[in-house]
Write a protein that holds these residues in place. Sequence first.
Motif, mmCIF file in Angstrom:
data_model
loop_
_atom_site.group_PDB
_atom_site.id
_atom_site.type_symbol
_atom_site.label_atom_id
_atom_site.label_comp_id
_atom_site.label_asym_id
_atom_site.label_seq_id
_atom_site.Cartn_x
_atom_site.Cartn_y
_atom_site.Cartn_z
ATOM 1 N N GLU A 242 -10.533 3.471 -1.996
ATOM 2 C CA GLU A 242 -11.497 4.013 -1.032
ATOM 3 C C GLU A 242 -12.423 5.069 -1.625
ATOM 4 O O GLU A 242 -13.370 5.520 -0.960
ATOM 5 N N GLU B 55 -6.433 4.380 -5.278
ATOM 6 C CA GLU B 55 -7.430 4.910 -4.341
ATOM 7 C C GLU B 55 -8.726 4.090 -4.311
ATOM 8 O O GLU B 55 -9.797 4.591 -4.675
ATOM 9 N N VAL C 164 -1.477 -0.973 -4.179
ATOM 10 C CA VAL C 164 -2.551 -0.010 -3.924
ATOM 11 C C VAL C 164 -1.947 1.340 -3.567
ATOM 12 O O VAL C 164 -0.960 1.411 -2.831
ATOM 13 N N SER C 165 -2.529 2.407 -4.079
ATOM 14 C CA SER C 165 -2.216 3.743 -3.581
ATOM 15 C C SER C 165 -3.441 4.245 -2.836
ATOM 16 O O SER C 165 -4.571 4.033 -3.270
ATOM 17 N N SER C 166 -3.218 4.898 -1.696
ATOM 18 C CA SER C 166 -4.356 5.277 -0.868
ATOM 19 C C SER C 166 -4.083 6.554 -0.090
ATOM 20 O O SER C 166 -2.939 6.869 0.245
ATOM 21 N N HIS C 167 -5.190 7.274 0.218
ATOM 22 C CA HIS C 167 -5.150 8.439 1.095
ATOM 23 C C HIS C 167 -6.069 8.222 2.293
ATOM 24 O O HIS C 167 -6.466 9.192 2.943
ATOM 25 N N SER C 168 -6.402 6.981 2.607
ATOM 26 C CA SER C 168 -7.398 6.695 3.636
ATOM 27 C C SER C 168 -6.785 6.058 4.876
ATOM 28 O O SER C 168 -6.227 4.958 4.818
ATOM 29 N N LEU D 267 -8.626 2.738 5.615
ATOM 30 C CA LEU D 267 -8.130 1.569 4.893
ATOM 31 C C LEU D 267 -6.850 1.044 5.547
ATOM 32 O O LEU D 267 -6.667 -0.164 5.718
ATOM 33 N N ILE E 287 -14.796 1.158 3.743
ATOM 34 C CA ILE E 287 -13.354 1.256 3.508
ATOM 35 C C ILE E 287 -12.607 0.295 4.424
ATOM 36 O O ILE E 287 -11.659 -0.378 4.004
ATOM 37 N N VAL F 272 0.851 -1.184 0.000
ATOM 38 C CA VAL F 272 0.000 0.000 0.000
ATOM 39 C C VAL F 272 0.893 1.242 0.000
ATOM 40 O O VAL F 272 1.674 1.455 0.924
#
Length: 577
Positions: A309, A307, A333-337, A340, A317, A26
């Motif tokens: 989420e 993203e 995965v790339s995420s800003h959450s 998550l 999420i 992630v």
Amino acid sequence: MNLKDVKIENFRGVSWLHLPLDKLTVLIGENNAGKSTVLESIKFVLNRSLGNQRGSQFAEYDFHLNDVNVTPQTAQPILITLHFAEENLDEWPDAIIQQMNEVIQLDSAGLNHIWLQAKGNFNPDIVSFETKWIFLNSNEEELILKNLTPINLISRFVPLFFLSALRDASQEFGQRGQFWKSFLKSIQIPDAERAQIEETLEEVNTSVIGANIGLTQVIQEIAKLKGLVPLASNDPVVLEAFPTRIFDMVGKIQVYLKSTYGAKIPLHRHGEGTQSLAVLMLFQAFVASNLAEAYAPESSPILALEEPEAHLHPSAICSLGSFLKNLSGQTLVSSHSGDLLSRVPITSLRRLYKVNGETKVGQVQANLLDDKEMQAIDYSICLTKGQYLFSRCWLLVEGKSDFHLMPLLLDIMGFSQDEVSLSVLEISEVINKGEPFIKLAKALGVQWFMMADGDAAGIEYINRATNHLESHENLTDRAQKLANADIEHEFWHNGYDNFITSIVPPNVQTQIQARAGGDPVKETKEMIKAAINQKGGKPAFAQALAIEIRDRGATTIPQTIQDIITHAVQLAGGRYG
């Protein structure tokens, strides 16, 4: 055949990056830190097509322009290197060993490795950009191949499926959807059965159309076209209420979801979050049912997901985080959450950040934290405050008063906690005087600073922080002790004694003075305690004190605390190290 790591040189915003990967990885970090660049780089190499078709060549603005005078023509070459490796002996199937034998490199432990590199540069001789795919040996030297078979096979053995943040369910569940189309192709009906079904459909269609007399007039009018364009002499116009051929019908299969009231609603009419989740479930179904048939039994898919989420409710999420851990194949995965992140192993995180324009990667190694330290991290950060993992700097404080008051003081001094990207973390209930937080911050590349009380316990906190200084750092770079016993005493001895005393009822003041018997230290301690109790606890007391400080002005904040806040803000702004 898992992707062990990727190296990127001079590609878009990344001048150099070496990123280790797990089965689930992630990527987190601020905008323009390089998360999408990583996913796009892997996509570019594995989705290669032969020849010069569009999308198979590096473009001008794929080159890293690290100076105002640099142009794509004068920029350093792009190098993207994917490293595939075994983790255990005899992990790769025989088919891969046999067909990729020419490019497989064996290490001293008997494990197989493959290095595939895409190189892009400007060729002045032909005044054009060139892109070349090559395999490397363990010394990063090009392997001279007899033919292109291994390059053509790599994307078959390691198929990549890329889902952007803007997932379109109508497209993914359409005839050309990268997963859906394989299910449509798998529908095979014997000729005799197909003919019978189509005959029945024709009869039903005729009945439906015939039920509307007006449509007969439409047919007759449109049939007049045969006098102007070549059409069949008999029955030149056909109306279909629905497809009457199996081929057409299969192409128009739609997914409906039933509401809680039983109504069937097409998937594309549901919310963006539901559509996004449906696409993820489709991928899992594709891997389970059709991957081997569409590619090879030995194929190991990679899902690159931006993203996931997006558009989802926080509880969904959290569930998605657990879902990602169980996906087949390898998942990036790339995420800003933070929600998550609360459901994925912290060792799966890769934090991308910039230092002096260079892209760095923070990672928690499996042996960095023991079980108790990991429990403390999970309890205090991962499971409840995942947003801390996105901060640039952590201000570590001892107790509840500091935790509640320091964000207010930041605001009074003119610093927005969110804009600065600074989080205040309480460490009084964390084992080893908060050391797990320091270890985690250093591993992820998060700046940190500790504020300790001026008592004996505070000295122990400071000593713990000293254990984590780098060779070029001084203690003042990473920690500072208050001049007084705690933050309340710090304000008491810097002009706020009368305000704190005013909170305490006169009769209680008299009782405290009597018990203190002229001892100023004891009287001050009891007066502060009584003021906190009078306000209903430390959070409310912090709010009341902050209102008074705001009225008096930021300059009345004790200098020690002003210095701590200023230094933490500087760390968050990247003005250190």
